[in-house]
Design a protein around this motif. Structure first.
Motif, mmCIF file in Angstrom:
data_model
loop_
_atom_site.group_PDB
_atom_site.id
_atom_site.type_symbol
_atom_site.label_atom_id
_atom_site.label_comp_id
_atom_site.label_asym_id
_atom_site.label_seq_id
_atom_site.Cartn_x
_atom_site.Cartn_y
_atom_site.Cartn_z
ATOM 1 N N UNK A 22 0.836 -1.202 0.000
ATOM 2 C CA UNK A 22 0.000 0.000 0.000
ATOM 3 C C UNK A 22 0.868 1.249 0.000
ATOM 4 N N UNK A 23 1.881 1.249 0.839
ATOM 5 C CA UNK A 23 2.780 2.400 0.928
ATOM 6 C C UNK A 23 3.499 2.652 -0.396
ATOM 7 N N UNK A 24 4.000 1.579 -1.025
ATOM 8 C CA UNK A 24 4.745 1.696 -2.279
ATOM 9 C C UNK A 24 3.863 2.248 -3.402
ATOM 10 N N UNK A 25 2.662 1.694 -3.548
ATOM 11 C CA UNK A 25 1.790 2.120 -4.642
ATOM 12 C C UNK A 25 1.165 3.485 -4.377
ATOM 13 N N UNK A 26 0.889 3.796 -3.132
ATOM 14 C CA UNK A 26 0.387 5.127 -2.799
ATOM 15 C C UNK A 26 1.443 6.176 -3.129
ATOM 16 N N UNK A 27 2.684 5.889 -2.798
ATOM 17 C CA UNK A 27 3.793 6.804 -3.101
ATOM 18 C C UNK A 27 3.972 6.957 -4.617
ATOM 19 N N UNK A 28 3.828 5.853 -5.359
ATOM 20 C CA UNK A 28 3.964 5.895 -6.816
ATOM 21 C C UNK A 28 2.907 6.819 -7.434
ATOM 22 N N UNK A 29 1.672 6.703 -6.972
ATOM 23 C CA UNK A 29 0.614 7.579 -7.474
ATOM 24 C C UNK A 29 0.916 9.029 -7.096
ATOM 25 N N UNK A 30 1.314 9.259 -5.862
ATOM 26 C CA UNK A 30 1.626 10.621 -5.407
ATOM 27 C C UNK A 30 2.739 11.244 -6.253
ATOM 28 N N UNK A 31 3.764 10.476 -6.578
ATOM 29 C CA UNK A 31 4.847 10.999 -7.416
ATOM 30 C C UNK A 31 4.362 11.342 -8.810
ATOM 31 N N UNK A 32 3.436 10.561 -9.343
ATOM 32 C CA UNK A 32 2.881 10.848 -10.666
ATOM 33 C C UNK A 32 2.047 12.122 -10.678
ATOM 34 N N UNK A 33 1.490 12.487 -9.521
ATOM 35 C CA UNK A 33 0.664 13.684 -9.440
ATOM 36 C C UNK A 33 1.377 14.845 -8.750
ATOM 37 N N UNK A 34 2.672 14.722 -8.539
ATOM 38 C CA UNK A 34 3.435 15.817 -7.945
ATOM 39 C C UNK A 34 3.292 17.050 -8.834
ATOM 40 N N UNK A 35 3.149 18.195 -8.239
ATOM 41 C CA UNK A 35 3.011 19.480 -8.937
ATOM 42 C C UNK A 35 1.704 19.609 -9.712
ATOM 43 N N UNK A 36 0.735 18.733 -9.465
ATOM 44 C CA UNK A 36 -0.586 18.874 -10.076
ATOM 45 C C UNK A 36 -1.392 19.865 -9.243
ATOM 46 N N UNK A 37 -2.327 20.550 -9.878
ATOM 47 C CA UNK A 37 -3.119 21.524 -9.117
ATOM 48 C C UNK A 37 -4.049 20.854 -8.113
#
Length: 124
Positions: A33-48
């Motif tokens: 859960x931690x790994x995939x949650x972080x992966x999604x968060x990195x993909x949306x970094x700097x999104x509004x």
């Protein structure tokens, strides 16, 4: 109405993979859960940031039809938590999420999930 759209590459773990992890080592499900949650968060970094109530639309691009759609869509938990970690969503409760739409396509060459947050009109 505003829309945020992004394609995230890769096969997110479905319900079966999540269950197997939970039955294995007592820490592996939490690690997944931690790994995939972080992966999604990195993909949306700097999104509004999306402050309005919205509908989450996921178009799942699958390599094949081996998993049932409901098992694939269970990865929404990682998506919602990742959107919160990235600061895109304040929370994933009733005030922020109006509902979900899941679409499924076979795409051997480009597996992943297209994630859209569509602002919904509020009654007022």
């Amino acid at each position: 109405m505003a829309t945020l759209r992004k394609f995230v590459k890769g096969n997110l773990p479905g319900r079966r993979a999540q269950d197997l992890a939970a039955r294995g080592n007592k820490y592996s499900a939490a690690s997944m859960k931690k790994r995939w949650t972080r992966y999604i968060a990195l993909n949306f970094a700097n999104s509004p940031r999306v402050d309005a109530r919205c509908r989450l639309v996921c178009t799942w691009h699958c390599e094949n039809k081996r998993q049932d759609p409901d098992n694939i869509a269970s990865a929404k938990k990682f998506i919602l938590d990742g959107l919160q970690d990235a600061g895109v969503l304040r929370n994933d409760g009733w005030k922020q999420i109006a509902g979900f739409v899941d679409n499924f396509v076979v795409d051997k060459a480009n597996p992943g999930v297209e994630i859209m947050l569509i602002e919904v009109a509020t009654k007022g």
